[in-house]
Design an enzyme around this catalytic site. Structure first.
Site, PDB file in Angstrom:
ATOM      1  N   LYS A 192      -7.501  -9.125   5.554  1.00  0.00           N
ATOM      2  CA  LYS A 192      -8.554  -9.654   6.431  1.00  0.00           C
ATOM      3  C   LYS A 192      -7.929 -10.541   7.508  1.00  0.00           C
ATOM      4  O   LYS A 192      -7.472 -11.646   7.244  1.00  0.00           O
ATOM      5  CB  LYS A 192      -9.582 -10.473   5.667  1.00  0.00           C
ATOM      6  N   GLU A 265      -0.356 -20.335   1.142  1.00  0.00           N
ATOM      7  CA  GLU A 265       0.477 -20.987   2.151  1.00  0.00           C
ATOM      8  C   GLU A 265      -0.490 -21.786   3.013  1.00  0.00           C
ATOM      9  O   GLU A 265      -1.265 -21.202   3.767  1.00  0.00           O
ATOM     10  CB  GLU A 265       1.244 -19.937   2.949  1.00  0.00           C
ATOM     11  N   CYS A 299       1.733 -24.122  11.006  1.00  0.00           N
ATOM     12  CA  CYS A 299       1.572 -24.844   9.736  1.00  0.00           C
ATOM     13  C   CYS A 299       2.766 -25.756   9.475  1.00  0.00           C
ATOM     14  O   CYS A 299       2.623 -26.808   8.873  1.00  0.00           O
ATOM     15  CB  CYS A 299       1.372 -23.863   8.600  1.00  0.00           C
ATOM     16  N   GLU A 396      -3.457 -33.042   9.306  1.00  0.00           N
ATOM     17  CA  GLU A 396      -2.914 -31.977  10.156  1.00  0.00           C
ATOM     18  C   GLU A 396      -3.803 -31.841  11.396  1.00  0.00           C
ATOM     19  O   GLU A 396      -4.995 -31.587  11.292  1.00  0.00           O
ATOM     20  CB  GLU A 396      -2.921 -30.673   9.358  1.00  0.00           C
TER      21      GLU A 396
HETATM   22  P1  NAD Z   1      -9.290 -21.428   7.629  1.00  0.00           P
HETATM   23  O1  NAD Z   1      -8.518 -21.752   6.417  1.00  0.00           O
HETATM   24  O2  NAD Z   1     -10.769 -21.654   7.587  1.00  0.00           O
HETATM   25  O3  NAD Z   1      -9.082 -19.891   8.006  1.00  0.00           O
HETATM   26  C1  NAD Z   1      -7.954 -19.128   7.625  1.00  0.00           C
HETATM   27  C2  NAD Z   1      -8.422 -17.751   7.156  1.00  0.00           C
HETATM   28  O4  NAD Z   1      -9.241 -17.895   5.997  1.00  0.00           O
HETATM   29  C3  NAD Z   1      -9.290 -17.011   8.172  1.00  0.00           C
HETATM   30  O5  NAD Z   1      -8.994 -15.638   8.090  1.00  0.00           O
HETATM   31  C4  NAD Z   1     -10.698 -17.273   7.678  1.00  0.00           C
HETATM   32  O6  NAD Z   1     -11.620 -16.304   8.070  1.00  0.00           O
HETATM   33  C5  NAD Z   1     -10.503 -17.248   6.183  1.00  0.00           C
HETATM   34  N1  NAD Z   1     -11.499 -17.978   5.409  1.00  0.00           N
HETATM   35  C6  NAD Z   1     -12.289 -19.015   5.794  1.00  0.00           C
HETATM   36  N2  NAD Z   1     -13.046 -19.417   4.769  1.00  0.00           N
HETATM   37  C7  NAD Z   1     -12.756 -18.642   3.714  1.00  0.00           C
HETATM   38  C8  NAD Z   1     -13.204 -18.593   2.347  1.00  0.00           C
HETATM   39  N3  NAD Z   1     -14.108 -19.441   1.879  1.00  0.00           N
HETATM   40  N4  NAD Z   1     -12.652 -17.682   1.525  1.00  0.00           N
HETATM   41  C9  NAD Z   1     -11.707 -16.832   1.967  1.00  0.00           C
HETATM   42  N5  NAD Z   1     -11.247 -16.820   3.247  1.00  0.00           N
HETATM   43  C10 NAD Z   1     -11.772 -17.720   4.102  1.00  0.00           C
HETATM   44  O7  NAD Z   1      -8.662 -22.168   8.834  1.00  0.00           O
HETATM   45  P2  NAD Z   1      -9.409 -22.533  10.222  1.00  0.00           P
HETATM   46  O8  NAD Z   1     -10.808 -22.993   9.986  1.00  0.00           O
HETATM   47  O9  NAD Z   1      -9.233 -21.414  11.117  1.00  0.00           O
HETATM   48  O10 NAD Z   1      -8.567 -23.786  10.655  1.00  0.00           O
HETATM   49  C11 NAD Z   1      -8.833 -25.038  10.064  1.00  0.00           C
HETATM   50  C12 NAD Z   1      -7.586 -25.808   9.873  1.00  0.00           C
HETATM   51  O11 NAD Z   1      -6.742 -25.091   8.965  1.00  0.00           O
HETATM   52  C13 NAD Z   1      -6.711 -25.992  11.094  1.00  0.00           C
HETATM   53  O12 NAD Z   1      -7.077 -27.080  11.861  1.00  0.00           O
HETATM   54  C14 NAD Z   1      -5.368 -26.178  10.458  1.00  0.00           C
HETATM   55  O13 NAD Z   1      -5.224 -27.515  10.072  1.00  0.00           O
HETATM   56  C15 NAD Z   1      -5.406 -25.324   9.234  1.00  0.00           C
HETATM   57  N6  NAD Z   1      -4.752 -24.024   9.400  1.00  0.00           N
HETATM   58  C16 NAD Z   1      -3.550 -23.843   8.818  1.00  0.00           C
HETATM   59  C17 NAD Z   1      -2.893 -22.634   8.973  1.00  0.00           C
HETATM   60  C18 NAD Z   1      -1.570 -22.364   8.372  1.00  0.00           C
HETATM   61  O14 NAD Z   1      -0.859 -21.507   8.863  1.00  0.00           O
HETATM   62  N7  NAD Z   1      -1.198 -22.999   7.306  1.00  0.00           N
HETATM   63  C19 NAD Z   1      -3.464 -21.632   9.722  1.00  0.00           C
HETATM   64  C20 NAD Z   1      -4.725 -21.828  10.291  1.00  0.00           C
HETATM   65  C21 NAD Z   1      -5.333 -23.043  10.111  1.00  0.00           C
END
Ligand code: NAD
Ligand code: MN
Length: 486
Positions: A192, A265, A299, A396
């Site tokens: 996804k 991760e 990240c 972060e």
């Molecule tokens: P997120 O964790 O919400 O999204 C990451 C992925 O998870 C996306 O594909 C999203 O659709 C999916 N997702 C969201 N809710 C989910 C759930 N309940 N179950 C399964 N999958 C789900 O991240 P975001 O909202 O896009 O960003 C928020 C914060 O997360 C950012 O500000 C940053 O601090 C952090 N982030 C970290 C990384 C990393 O590489 N470690 C990447 C993106 C964001």
């Protein structure tokens, strides 16, 4: 006439615009879900536009999968898995090599689409994201017939069907990190992509078709958090997730007691530690690379800058001078250093945390640059006078914002660097090799760079400690999470 008498006119080193042409990119108007080797219409999902964050214009229409779509993708992966696992490793390798070669062949197109859909500078998608994505497929193609050697000679079997959820900061690269080792090990996958950046994953689906990867081995279902939540709760055998710590915890809770494989991760607040004996000019370049690469949407970004007190003024002055040279703007311009912020939501998060930094008493400086009228942008920003308890030193930010703290001794540097609930990465800048190794041994971080930052390689294991998650991706260590080892 002496050389010093030569009359000079002042040279201004202005850059002409150098836009990458997107003319040869042929995106479809609309993309279905990639299930069982074909693009299909949704059962209960819906069509949504994917937006260019630099213009707020739609790039193409995609489909977000609903629960029934996720179930169909999992069923396709389930049906394909036994035959895929029974192929000799060298046969699975053949498909991975083909995918790697096709990524290389379509590299220019993939780089442009990555920048259009996600806002990152073309220089980075062209030189980092896409070549590394190909390299990951090459690397795991090489492992597919050597799995036993990769796990110390023990018996093993693949998990079965893996559900993989990736973020928007490195869309194609994270898809490659997830799919390449899973497939090499004999698993089939449902991937996804993130809601704001699904397009390169859909081009990767086309590449899988072109490479004749057997139907159902790779399934790609774009969607938002609801689609991700449905996937991790579906009839699968292992989950691999990259994203925020909050969602990682939610997934871990959902999986508790189900005996499934899980790797997470998650986020970070990584320390970049500058000692007084470091080569200061190189360190300044490393700081810039550490925090402004990909708008700080990284990240492992070096977002907590720890500078030894004796050189703190010099380093921050040089860093500020360097920051003012960063070119912010059109992601498709080859001279751009800092592109667009990925989404309006992410921009809001950055703005809120930056405001918290100001409210709590840290000193903010943002580069005065002309930002485009439309789209989502944030000027490179540095905070000084930061206290360890400030939110900008703890949370972060995931944007082009660096928080500067100082230290006096090596012991204090180690203590401050480890004073975080995260433990993903760290940087150490010193001229003294013994000091670098001593400090590296004492830091609780999965990846530690010495006199460099944000260097990635498919042969090197990547992953975190503490709330940065668990499990490793890359290298032989990256095979282990995709195999049940007996
Ligand atoms: P997120 O964790 O919400 O999204 C990451 C992925 O998870 C996306 O594909 C999203 O659709 C999916 N997702 C969201 N809710 C989910 C759930 N309940 N179950 C399964 N999958 C789900 O991240 P975001 O909202 O896009 O960003 C928020 C914060 O997360 C950012 O500000 C940053 O601090 C952090 N982030 C970290 C990384 C990393 O590489 N470690 C990447 C993106 C964001
Ligand atoms: Mn987009």
């Amino acid at each position: 006439m002496a050389a010093t008498d030569t009359p000079r006119t002042r040279i201004t080193w202005d850059y002409a615009p150098a836009p990458e042409s997107a003319d040869h990119v042929r995106l479809r108007d609309t993309y279905g879900l990639f299930i069982g080797g074909a693009f299909v219409d949704p059962r209960d999902g819906q069509r949504v536009p994917s937006i260019n964050p630099a213009t707020e214009e739609p790039v193409a229409e995609v489909t977000f999968g609903g629960e029934a779509d996720v179930a169909a993708a999992v069923a396709a992966a389930r049906a394909a898995q036994p035959r895929w696992a029974s192929l000799p490793g060298r046969e699975r390798a053949k498909y991975l090599f083909r995918v790697a070669r096709l990524i290389q062949e379509r590299a220019r197109e993939l780089a442009i689409v990555e920048s259009l859909d996600g806002g990152k500078p073309i220089r980075e998608s062209r030189d980092v994201d896409i070549p590394l994505a190909a390299a990951h497929f090459f690397h795991y193609a090489g492992w597919a017939d050597k799995l036993r050697h990769g796990i110390g000679g023990r018996d093993f079997s693949p998990y079965g069907v893996v559900g993989q959820v990736v973020p928007w900061n490195f869309p194609l690269l994270m898809a490659a990190w997830k799919l390449a080792p899973a497939l090499a090990c004999g698993n089939t996958a449902v991937l996804k992509p993130a809601e704001t950046t699904p397009l390169t994953a859909l081009l990767l689906a086309e590449i899988c078709q072109e490479a004749e990867v057997p139907e159902g081995v790779v399934n790609i279902v774009p969607g938002d958090g609801a689609t991700g939540a449905a996937l991790v709760r579906s009839d699968i055998d292992k989950v691999a997730f990259t994203g925020s710590t909050a969602v990682g915890k939610d997934i871990q809770a959902a999986l508790a007691g189900r005996g499934m494989g899980l790797t997470l991760e998650l986020g970070g607040k990584s320390a970049n530690v500058i000692f007084e004996d470091a080569a200061i000019d190189q360190a300044v370049e490393g700081i810039v690379q550490g925090i402004f690469f990909n708008q700080g949407h990284v990240c492992c970004a070096g977002s907590r800058l720890l500078i030894q007190e004796s050189v703190a003024d010099e380093v921050t002055a040089k860093l500020w001078d360097r920051m003012r040279l960063l070119r912010v703007g059109d992601p498709l311009d080859k001279n751009t250093d800092v592109g667009a912020i990925n989404s309006a939501e992410q921009l809001e998060r950055i703005e809120a945390l930056v405001q918290a930094g100001v409210d709590e008493g840290a000193v903010r400086r943002s580069v005065a640059c002309e930002l485009p009228e439309r789209g989502w942008w944030f000027a490179p920003t540095i905070f000084t006078e930061v206290a360890p308890a400030h939110r900008i030193a703890v949370e972060e930010i995931f944007g082009p914002v660096v928080s500067v703290l100082t230290f006096r001794t090596q012991a204090e540097a180690i203590e401050k660097a480890n004073n975080s609930r995260y433990g993903l990465a760290a940087g150490i800048w010193t001229d003294k090799g013994s000091k670098a190794f001593e400090v590296a041994r004492a830091l609780k971080a999965g990846v530690i760079w010495q006199n460099t930052y944000n260097k990635f390689d498919p042969t090197a294991a990547f992953g975190g400690y503490k709330e940065s998650g668990f499990g490793r991706e890359g290298g032989a260590a990256g095979l282990r999470p995709y195999l049940r080892v007996s």
